[in-house]
Design an enzyme around this catalytic site. Structure first.
Site, PDB file in Angstrom:
ATOM      1  N   LYS A  34       0.767  -1.308   0.034  1.00  0.00           N
ATOM      2  CA  LYS A  34       0.232  -0.052   0.046  1.00  0.00           C
ATOM      3  C   LYS A  34       1.326   1.117  -0.365  1.00  0.00           C
ATOM      4  O   LYS A  34       1.760   1.095   0.304  1.00  0.00           O
ATOM      5  CB  LYS A  34      -0.724   0.449   1.434  1.00  0.00           C
ATOM      6  CG  LYS A  34      -0.171   0.048   2.213  1.00  0.00           C
ATOM      7  CD  LYS A  34      -0.990   0.124   3.739  1.00  0.00           C
ATOM      8  CE  LYS A  34      -0.957  -0.050   4.950  1.00  0.00           C
ATOM      9  NZ  LYS A  34      -1.484  -0.140   6.479  1.00  0.00           N
ATOM     10  N   TYR A 254      14.283  30.811   7.014  1.00  0.00           N
ATOM     11  CA  TYR A 254      13.239  31.307   7.662  1.00  0.00           C
ATOM     12  C   TYR A 254      12.943  31.909   8.679  1.00  0.00           C
ATOM     13  O   TYR A 254      13.006  30.303   9.656  1.00  0.00           O
ATOM     14  CB  TYR A 254      11.919  30.497   7.123  1.00  0.00           C
ATOM     15  CG  TYR A 254      11.588  30.916   5.668  1.00  0.00           C
ATOM     16  CD1 TYR A 254      11.809  32.206   4.406  1.00  0.00           C
ATOM     17  CD2 TYR A 254      12.236  29.291   4.634  1.00  0.00           C
ATOM     18  CE1 TYR A 254      11.161  32.305   3.437  1.00  0.00           C
ATOM     19  CE2 TYR A 254      11.717  29.598   3.016  1.00  0.00           C
ATOM     20  CZ  TYR A 254      11.607  30.986   2.523  1.00  0.00           C
ATOM     21  OH  TYR A 254      10.985  30.841   0.705  1.00  0.00           O
TER      22      TYR A 254
END
Length: 359
Positions: A34, A254
């Site tokens: 999956k 940042y």
């Protein structure tokens, strides 16, 4: 210059499947694929798991992608089907379905099908997510046995909630409950995920469902794959794209969350959360450049990360390889630095990362 690359080692994949069989020698193997094979590439990984007995995916689109890729092994839908109209698709493609609630069972019973479908009846023994209640088991089991739309060889399964912790008694309790409910039912059983395979041999049953361990990563709390003979399948790398001098007390990135306490050099590397690297990796999270560890500084951005290379800056050049995780730097360690789990890091790799498969 190619930048972010996920190198996928298919020999390591084969090694890990062999380890599954070492730990569970008497069991059939349902390889869990999956989420794009945990970020490793759904079809390509499946093509190199020919020694598995079946595949498991979460949803029907993943199963259809495997069939479109030429895979013919049995495929189990771990979430089952979601609408009665899905059932002819399951039948046409030889998909097997989990039955985990009343709606699914009623839809299967009332459908008009040309042939029966292979079913796995899932019991909730303590995960409290999918699965019928223990009190419903006898009713559901006999209804499936009586339905012309379900094959007679119904398989029984459950899912462990705490198998990654060998000190938690919950797994022992789940195994005991499952065994008490299914005693006397001559059906095949499936209980163990990767952690169950490694740590709970009395819960192996007839089938095991390896997921994370196939990709060389430990499913155990604070574990590392090599402790279990596993080899990392993914090696995530990028390149240095700039080298900068930073004076003392200058802040980087940042928010200015990191400021240098002395003059140093930074390597700017082409990797960020746009590639799937965790934005919340803490200061000092390691990378490897030229066989040496260096720490991330500043905030992980969409496309770039800054690394403090200090006095070794003269030895590092633009274009040098940077290892973000892999055999040399376990993804389990990076996950701890980002306060998450390896599953998330592997599954979050984005499409702009190039994949290279190594036979």
């Amino acid at each position: 210059m190619r930048l972010a690359i996920a190198e996928i080692n298919l020999k390591a994949l084969a090694n890990n499947l062999a380890q599954v069989k070492h730990f569970a020698p008497n069991c059939k193997v349902m390889a869990v694929l999956k989420a794009n094979a945990y970020g490793h590439g759904l079809v390509k990984i499946a093509q190199h798991l020919s020694a598995a007995d079946a595949f498991a995916v979460a949803r029907i689109d993943e199963a259809l992608a495997l069939r479109a890729g030429g895979l013919t092994k049995p495929i189990v839908l771990l979430e089952g089907f979601f609408h009665q109209d899905d059932l002819p698709i399951l039948l046409a493609n030889n998909f097997q379905t989990i039955i985990h609630d009343e709606n699914q069972l009623a839809a299967l019973e009332s459908a008009t099908l040309d042939a029966p479908i292979a079913c796995w009846l899932k019991i909730n023994t303590g995960m409290h997510r999918l699965g019928i209640a223990p009190s419903q088991f006898e009713s559901f089991y006999h209804r499936l046995k009586a339905s012309d739309n379900a094959r007679d060889d119904i398989k029984l399964m459950t899912h462990f909630s705490c198998a990654d912790d060998v000190n938690d008694e919950k797994t022992t309790q789940q195994i005991a409950l499952f065994d008490s409910l299914t005693d006397g039912k001559a059906q095949q059983h499936c209980l163990a995920n990767s952690a169950g395979i490694l740590a709970w041999p009395h819960g192996h049953g007839d089938w095991v469902r390896p997921g994370l361990m196939l990709y060389g990563v430990s499913p155990m709390l604070n574990g590392v794959g090599k402790e279990h003979g596993l080899a990392p399948v993914m090696r995530l790398t990028t390149r240095v794209i700039a080298i900068r001098d930073v004076d003392a007390h200058q802040c980087v990135g940042y928010g200015g969350r990191w400021c240098s306490d002395k003059p140093t050099k930074l390597a700017v590397v082409a990797m960020g959360y746009g590639d799937g690297y965790p934005r919340h990796a803490r200061q000092g999270t390691p990378v490897i450049i030229k066989s040496q560890r260096y720490g991330i500084v500043g905030t992980v951005a969409m496309d770039m990360i800054t690394v403090d290379i200090g006095d070794n800056g003269d030895n590092i050049q633009v274009g040098d390889e940077v290892i973000m995780w892999g055999p040399e730097l376990p993804v389990e360690e990076i996950a701890q630095c980002a306060s998450t789990i390896p599953y998330e890091l592997l599954c979050n790799i984005t499409p702009r990362v190039s994949y290279e498969y190594q036979e």
